[in-house]
Design an enzyme around this catalytic site. Structure first.
Site, PDB file in Angstrom:
ATOM      1  N   LEU A  15       0.825  -1.211   0.000  1.00  0.00           N
ATOM      2  CA  LEU A  15       0.000   0.000   0.000  1.00  0.00           C
ATOM      3  C   LEU A  15       0.863   1.265   0.000  1.00  0.00           C
ATOM      4  CD1 LEU A  15      -2.955  -0.658   2.481  1.00  0.00           C
ATOM      5  CD2 LEU A  15      -3.012  -0.492   0.000  1.00  0.00           C
ATOM      6  N   CYS A 378      28.234  -0.604 -11.366  1.00  0.00           N
ATOM      7  CA  CYS A 378      28.712  -1.821 -10.712  1.00  0.00           C
ATOM      8  C   CYS A 378      28.932  -2.928 -11.750  1.00  0.00           C
ATOM      9  CB  CYS A 378      27.781  -2.237  -9.586  1.00  0.00           C
ATOM     10  SG  CYS A 378      28.649  -3.204  -8.354  1.00  0.00           S
ATOM     11  N   GLU A 402      33.253 -14.458 -12.278  1.00  0.00           N
ATOM     12  CA  GLU A 402      31.890 -14.743 -11.812  1.00  0.00           C
ATOM     13  C   GLU A 402      31.130 -15.550 -12.877  1.00  0.00           C
ATOM     14  OE1 GLU A 402      29.496 -11.235 -10.963  1.00  0.00           O
ATOM     15  OE2 GLU A 402      27.876 -12.431 -10.113  1.00  0.00           O
ATOM     16  N   HIS A 513      27.679   2.443  -6.415  1.00  0.00           N
ATOM     17  CA  HIS A 513      26.288   2.691  -6.792  1.00  0.00           C
ATOM     18  C   HIS A 513      25.910   4.146  -6.484  1.00  0.00           C
ATOM     19  CE1 HIS A 513      24.863  -1.497  -7.468  1.00  0.00           C
ATOM     20  NE2 HIS A 513      25.892  -1.788  -6.693  1.00  0.00           N
ATOM     21  N   GLU A 515      23.420   5.711  -7.390  1.00  0.00           N
ATOM     22  CA  GLU A 515      21.960   5.902  -7.275  1.00  0.00           C
ATOM     23  C   GLU A 515      21.486   5.961  -5.824  1.00  0.00           C
ATOM     24  OE1 GLU A 515      23.460   3.149  -8.284  1.00  0.00           O
ATOM     25  OE2 GLU A 515      22.301   1.323  -7.947  1.00  0.00           O
TER      26      GLU A 515
HETATM   27  N1  GLN Z   1      28.066  -9.375  -9.580  1.00  0.00           N
HETATM   28  C1  GLN Z   1      29.034  -8.329  -9.498  1.00  0.00           C
HETATM   29  C2  GLN Z   1      29.892  -8.449  -8.255  1.00  0.00           C
HETATM   30  O1  GLN Z   1      29.537  -9.131  -7.331  1.00  0.00           O
HETATM   31  C3  GLN Z   1      28.380  -6.963  -9.564  1.00  0.00           C
HETATM   32  C4  GLN Z   1      27.500  -6.671  -8.376  1.00  0.00           C
HETATM   33  C5  GLN Z   1      26.593  -5.484  -8.593  1.00  0.00           C
HETATM   34  O2  GLN Z   1      26.378  -5.065  -9.717  1.00  0.00           O
HETATM   35  N2  GLN Z   1      26.048  -4.948  -7.525  1.00  0.00           N
HETATM   36  O3  GLN Z   1      30.932  -7.852  -8.189  1.00  0.00           O
END
Ligand code: GLN
Length: 538
Positions: A15, A378, A402, A513, A515
């Site tokens: 909500l 990121c 990764e 980040h 943002e």
């Molecule tokens: N997967 C990537 C890392 O762990 C980027 C992580 C992300 O974009 N927050 O470094």
């Protein structure tokens, strides 16, 4: 003594309790009170860090590195105060702390129970979260009636009993559905939801009634009669075009005045101008700017909540009206990549895991080669490094460990793998997902004369991180004398934090980040500039 305002939700979830709490807190902050905000989440996870964005939406990261509920992002953006580890309390955290104390023998032989041990722990964490504020806003996640919420509701009931009456206040946000056939607003679900609250000892002081439009006096009278809530305390919470209009809606009904009287705090003058200025500007923005978000969680807009908001703030800052085209990176192929041509800017946001990565690499390449403004965040920065390594440095099959542990060029990898690579025995070393990331605000040095430096206008900045992998330091020199400049780094040039591409209208990517620190009233230097260039270049 601190006052506590508890916000609960009834009838259905989603909500907008978080925005309601943030909007109210903002009204008090603007009046000059010290406010704090806290979110209580009844799930068992220690934090939302390990939850899928599809389940939970974005994970918001605080300055001190807590992985938290996305509502904390609203709190920061609306109120302009910094959240911390103490601002988000989950049932998992409460129980783990109670169990730890039990193991340490702190309960002196007693049987450990929900009441009083779990509720005491919740009360302790609520008081800790208040952090000396004049007024603390505490949002209880979930919906009244959920089994999980009960210990939290019981804890706030006890707090109300322990404190002087004017020191706590219960706000219940509820839904008034409309039956289309009869064109009638229904109050019954609200009656039941309040009944549920009262059955556990909580009588709401204020009702915020979500409905498409404002509700009339007849309905308010009826709700008041059936819920035992003062007629003057039944308020409308109508749908808004923009969430940033909500503080104004509340102000227009004098909800904050009502609360002030109830809490018996010294009166301070109301200020609403910043919201009026922002929303008026927002309404006048007509110069459309179309940004493509190339992500993997694009079906749930909440997954990129802070990012969407930052792009909006920056658009309003530049008098642009924002359109975000959410594009699933899994759908991007060499054949259809040209569909990105009509975008004015491309964002590759953060993300985890292999799925959709090749589509993002294609998008980064398309933006670089076709001079479309590109903002990588990121994972978006790691994608840029991989793309450039493959296509300019000629590092065939360069990748992040990764996604490919056998890559001959692990240009992105865990720091612990940097030396393994040298010895040629990469094995991947993540055993545990929770609590193994670089998290929270860290400082970064910007290279003079770079785009990043010209935008931040500072030598050292601080931004928030949430990732495990890094640009592999062993390859950094390979990028010397190319168009790719690492324009921000931390430590002794150990970790690369920002990159940009020269001879391009706007190509920047950050390991952090940005943002999380954008605000509606000021935007964020990187987003403001990205949107400006995106609009001007096409
Ligand atoms: N997967 C990537 C890392 O762990 C980027 C992580 C992300 O974009 N927050 O470094």
């Amino acid at each position: 003594m601190a006052r506590y305002i508890f916000i609960t939700g009834g009838v259905v979830s989603s909500l907008g309790k978080g925005i309601a709490a943030a909007s109210l807190a903002s009204l008090f902050k603007l009046r000059g009170y010290q406010v704090s905000l806290q979110k209580l989440d009844p799930y068992i996870n220690l934090d939302p860090g390990t939850m899928s964005p599809f389940q939970h939406g974005e994970v918001y990261v605080t300055e001190d590195g807590a992985e938290t509920d996305l509502d904390l992002g609203h709190y920061e953006r609306f109120v302009g105060i910094r959240m911390s580890q103490n601002s988000n309390v989950t049932a998992g955290r409460v129980y783990s702390s109670v169990i730890k104390k039990e193991r340490e023998g702190k309960y002196l032989g007693s049987t450990v129970q929900v009441i009083p041990h779990v509720t005491d722990e919740i009360k302790r964490l609520i008081k800790k979260g208040s952090n000396g504020a004049d007024i603390s806003f505490v949002e209880v996640g979930g919906t009244v009636g959920d089994i999980e919420s009960l210990p939290f509701l019981e804890a706030i009931r006890q707090l109300n009993m322990e404190m002087n009456d004017s020191h706590t206040l219960f706000i219940h946000l509820t839904l008034l559905p409309k039956v289309d056939v009869t064109n009638e607003i229904k109050t019954k679900p609200t009656q039941h939801s309040v009944k549920e609250l009262r059955s556990i000892g909580i009588q709401p002081d204020v009702l915020l009634c979500r409905a498409k439009n404002t509700i009339d006096d007849n309905i308010k009278n009826k709700i008041s009669l059936f819920t035992n809530v003062d007629r003057k305390a039944v308020f409308s919470a109508q749908d808004a075009k923009s969430i940033y209009e909500i503080p104004i809606y509340y102000k227009n009904q004098n909800i904050d005045e009502y609360i002030l009287k109830k809490l018996k705090v010294p009166h301070k003058k109301s200020v609403i101008k910043p919201w009026v200025t922002f929303t008026n500007k927002l309404k006048k923005c007509s110069r459309k700017v179309k940004i493509g978000m190339i992500g993997k969680y694009v079906d749930l807009a909440d997954s990129y909540k802070s990012l969407n908001e930052s792009l909006l703030h920056a658009s309003v800052y530049n008098n642009n009206s924002l359109e975000i085209d959410f594009i699933d990176s899994e759908d991007i192929t060499k054949k259809n990549i040209k569909r990105l041509k009509n975008l004015q800017g491309i964002v590759v946001p953060g993300g985890f895991g292999n799925r959709g990565v090749e589509g993002k690499i294609l998008a980064a390449n398309f933006a670089r080669v076709n001079h479309i403004p590109y903002f990588g965040i990121c994972l978006g920065m790691q994608i840029s490094v991989i793309e450039f390594a493959r296509n300019i440095l000629g590092f065939k099959n360069a990748n992040s460990t990764e996604f490919d542990l056998k890559t001959p060029f692990p240009v992105i990898s865990l720091v612990t793998e940097w030396d393994d690579y040298k010895k040629g025995r990469l094995k991947g070393s993540i055993r545990q997902l929770g609590g193994t990331m670089r998290l929270g605000a860290q400082s970064c040095t910007l290279v003079k004369k770079s785009l990043a430096h010209s935008l931040y206008k500072k030598n050292i900045i601080s931004e928030r991180h949430r990732h495990r992998y890094e640009v592999n330091n062993k390859f950094v020199d390979d990028f010397n004398d190319t168009d790719l400049l690492f324009s921000g780094y931390s430590g002794d040039k150990v970790l690369m934090e920002v990159l940009e591409i020269r001879h391009h209208p706007w190509y920047l990517a950050s390991q952090f980040h940005p943002e999380f620190t954008s605000s509606p009233l000021k935007g964020h230097p990187l987003f403001n500039s990205f949107i400006k260039t995106a609009y001007e270049t096409k």
